[in-house]
Design an enzyme around this catalytic site. Sequence first.
Site, short mmCIF file in Angstrom:
data_model
loop_
_atom_site.label_atom_id
_atom_site.label_comp_id
_atom_site.label_asym_id
_atom_site.label_seq_id
_atom_site.Cartn_x
_atom_site.Cartn_y
_atom_site.Cartn_z
CB SER D 63 -38.52 -11.79 -47.86
OG SER D 63 -37.28 -11.13 -47.89
CE LYS D 66 -38.42 -7.72 -46.39
NZ LYS D 66 -37.40 -8.77 -46.39
CE1 TYR D 188 -36.25 -7.34 -42.45
CE2 TYR D 188 -33.87 -7.51 -42.66
CZ TYR D 188 -35.12 -7.52 -43.23
OH TYR D 188 -35.25 -7.72 -44.58
CE1 TYR D 241 -38.32 -8.78 -51.77
CE2 TYR D 241 -37.62 -10.68 -53.04
CZ TYR D 241 -37.89 -10.09 -51.83
OH TYR D 241 -37.71 -10.79 -50.69
CB VAL D 259 -33.44 -15.23 -50.45
CG1 VAL D 259 -33.67 -13.93 -51.20
CG2 VAL D 259 -33.08 -14.97 -49.01
#
Lengths: 305, 305, 305, 305
Positions: D63, D66, D188, D241, D259
């Site tokens: 992530s 992102k 993605y 998050y 992660v």
Amino acid sequence: MNYQAILESIQSDLKDYKNTGKVATYIPELGKVDSSKFGLHLNCINGNHYHLGASQERFSIQSISKVLSLAFALKLERNKLWNRVDVEPSGDPFNSLVQLEYEKGIPRNPFINAGALVVSDMLMSHLKNPKEDFLQYVRDIAGDQSIDYDTSVAASEMQHKYRNAALAHLMKDFKNINNDVDALLDFYFHQCAIAMSCQQLAQAFSIFLNYSKQDQSQQALAVPPMIAKRINALMLTCGFYDESGEFAFRVGLPGKSGVGGGIVALHPKHYSIAVWSPPLNEKGNSELGMKVLELFTSKTEISVF
Amino acid sequence: MNYQAILESIQSDLKDYKNTGKVATYIPELGKVDSSKFGLHLNCINGNHYHLGASQERFSIQSISKVLSLAFALKLERNKLWNRVDVEPSGDPFNSLVQLEYEKGIPRNPFINAGALVVSDMLMSHLKNPKEDFLQYVRDIAGDQSIDYDTSVAASEMQHKYRNAALAHLMKDFKNINNDVDALLDFYFHQCAIAMSCQQLAQAFSIFLNYSKQDQSQQALAVPPMIAKRINALMLTCGFYDESGEFAFRVGLPGKSGVGGGIVALHPKHYSIAVWSPPLNEKGNSELGMKVLELFTSKTEISVF
Amino acid sequence: MNYQAILESIQSDLKDYKNTGKVATYIPELGKVDSSKFGLHLNCINGNHYHLGASQERFSIQSISKVLSLAFALKLERNKLWNRVDVEPSGDPFNSLVQLEYEKGIPRNPFINAGALVVSDMLMSHLKNPKEDFLQYVRDIAGDQSIDYDTSVAASEMQHKYRNAALAHLMKDFKNINNDVDALLDFYFHQCAIAMSCQQLAQAFSIFLNYSKQDQSQQALAVPPMIAKRINALMLTCGFYDESGEFAFRVGLPGKSGVGGGIVALHPKHYSIAVWSPPLNEKGNSELGMKVLELFTSKTEISVF
Amino acid sequence: MNYQAILESIQSDLKDYKNTGKVATYIPELGKVDSSKFGLHLNCINGNHYHLGASQERFSIQSISKVLSLAFALKLERNKLWNRVDVEPSGDPFNSLVQLEYEKGIPRNPFINAGALVVSDMLMSHLKNPKEDFLQYVRDIAGDQSIDYDTSVAASEMQHKYRNAALAHLMKDFKNINNDVDALLDFYFHQCAIAMSCQQLAQAFSIFLNYSKQDQSQQALAVPPMIAKRINALMLTCGFYDESGEFAFRVGLPGKSGVGGGIVALHPKHYSIAVWSPPLNEKGNSELGMKVLELFTSKTEISVF
């Protein structure tokens, strides 16, 4: 009971009814229907039949198929199904993902889309030719071998599959879908796209009636009473999405609606009845169909309550 | 139907039943009850009575009172109530605030706490002496002037009022409660704290049966059929919180449970029945009570479905 | 940095600004304010001051008080507080009960109403005279003994206490409130009802700045750096309810708003700044206040990012 | 600041640290990593570098990508993006569908999976060869043309695509995804499957620092300050998050976790820093990585607050 007179009095009461509902258009193919169509068929346990309007004209049964696929699945596997789908009213719209996430991929009941996808997944795992076998089952219980899929509706649904694809993928993530998602959706959309008339639907749903011994010859296909009791209970508590309580409150019968404008309902000891009027209220149920059934149980003073 | 034999066979089937339920303790006063207590009373529409165990021992009826206060409110004001409370299953625990916030202070149905508080608020606005008048109503329909509030239970509930106080304040913020919150809670907790036996409950709930003309002399207090139909529908769809679907599925009767361990259920054409066993399952309903009623409708092969 | 010129240029840019916000009216007393009021005070770490408009006129600080009560509570008890309130953005409106129910009475952060009620509850447990002691704390950090409660605002809030009473009762049910709910609400509403000017607010919030050694004589009341860092972090992530991300994105400073139209923000190394304009956007934050601060960090090219 | 001494003191403090985290296994390929791996790279704005452990060993950035895809998308189209994705903390897990349904397909921010899928969809619409072009962008900003996709990780993610497929289909139903879902997921998952070292990540994230005029020669690729401010604000409010508040509270820097066990953080005026330790806490962030960064900002007494 003079059913003919009651039906005519309902027709008379509603002849100037201003329908505020709207025909479903989210699947373009469904939007093509004539919104003024109306049909009704009443199939009594003693073999009598009554009807109004276009009772023999076929329309897209849509979610009404969910009851038939559940009945078929419970013939094939009686117990394991309830590990994969619950039996509680959802209180949410028919296509919501919210509860499904909170409840880890176990749909609230078999009559919301997620639950029907699980039932379809189970059917796929049991059947050699899911689409053919399911259609044959419906033809048999309706007693009419001419019933068929409307493939243009099925194709239209597949083109707008995204919400249902989201549901199926979410459940697959929770390991509650075993088959390929696209094949599953194709099977599921075909079930929804069966075209049937009120007459055929009322006949098909007579398998959930409690035939007494002397009437059993009429209905060899009837679902075993313990299963019928449960399916009827589910129709009553969950058959109308987040308007199930309203239907129970106003009509007082187990029933199931579809966005094609059809509603089938039944009194286990007396009759099955199907009504069709395409404009839907804001909860997605036939506005006039609900009104007709409310009048029917009020005038006959018969409901399960 | 040989009800006596059926009740004895149920008693025999369950004599070694391992109850995994737990007596409610969130109100300390309720926790004092003997968990092995069991009673049942069956009140048939034809005037016959059958019973098992401690059917005349009184216990705290708790949420069963919600059906009686609804029936009383609908005597006083038939229509306006439905502007303030909905008729849909909640799918959530009995004391949840979540839907109440999303749905702007309109409770999902009159059988969750929020809904019962609205019904109580309406009763308060109509009655000169709410507590006295409500008690008199219950005494009258149960045919027993010795029925009374257990004031130690009511006081214990008031001491642990916080969740219900939160519900009432939230609805007052949404202008769906008109009376003073503390006075309302006092009235509401008294309703819950009525002590009744299975025999008295079965008698009281006979007001929701469909008496035929020849039986009407027996039941002058019966609720008008159109109202009874709706209350019965609400019991079926909403009577067991987020286990309502399960009760409909397994038992197939309108009914209502209370955390005191009581359950009342009824078949509109046949009987009302009350059963009492204090240990509750995790949804807050009497575990053994549900089991007994499931066996009862299975063995009699009679349910509304 | 020529702050005077920048402030004047902002004033010039916005002189024809069409404010689409609305003055808060849910507490009637707040609705009486003149919506065209505007004030700004900039308090630099080096001791310089700049101001615009009615920078000395007092208004109801409302939720801005939540930062001051947190700072005061952390003086009295540094660690236990974080067992009772979390430090995460809520993503929900300031008065929502939904998360509070799901998260068992632990508020998401100390700057939503539920969290501030827990902080107030802790202050009540520590202070002999909560209202007097809290007011004294605010007077001391703002360096002005004339600051006072606007008791008419506090009384008006108490009359419309229902939503906050629901939050407090729900948390009391979860055992996260120790004091009497009405006494707690009275204390909480008094905090919200303090009247302060932009000048006083900017001064009070200077306790969260990172004074260097040479500047420390100026600010004996400064919060210890490790505490200030955390309070500043909380202001940045949670200071504007469900618009906190937007404020961080557009302005880039820790800050806190109140429904009285005030916003205080700060750059730990440079300044504290207070701005006041009563009309609120739909998220409940001063529309013009946010605009002014966005221009301020854009023109100065200084933000924490 | 003696960064070398501080890093060594952190290493010493943590040499007996009992890690309670768990390596991510939901993508089997990620579960193969050695859980004891540790690396850190500190890249100061003045050109100095410091490191600990396996700072040059590559791992799956997941992530963290992102932030890079957002930066790339904002180069291509600065404004329209914010019509399709919001800038608020979600308060929910990274892969939740709940808010997405309530908020009609508009993700809360670009750093939850749904938001990153929208950003990827926008990149796909702008780029001729999305996978090649994105990889080239990352190579350029990290200054290392050897950076590559780990195609076995990408393939493993595609095999476990279901949750992300659900998110993408739900947004497509809301018309917030324009491209084919499977092609989008492939793009993605490739972004997530880039393998980079701490050194490369720290270098890549230096594009978000506030270089002064004299340092600008070092960083021609730096993001324009107004964009960097916003991306940094988003990292601070949304980078972890539903633990974003906790990271801001304990560490006090903009940052982003993956992660794979990596975390990158930065102080806009001082440095970018990357740390890697695979075991994750229950919120899905590197447990030891957060601890190291907390010690780092505590010992240096530098954070954005």
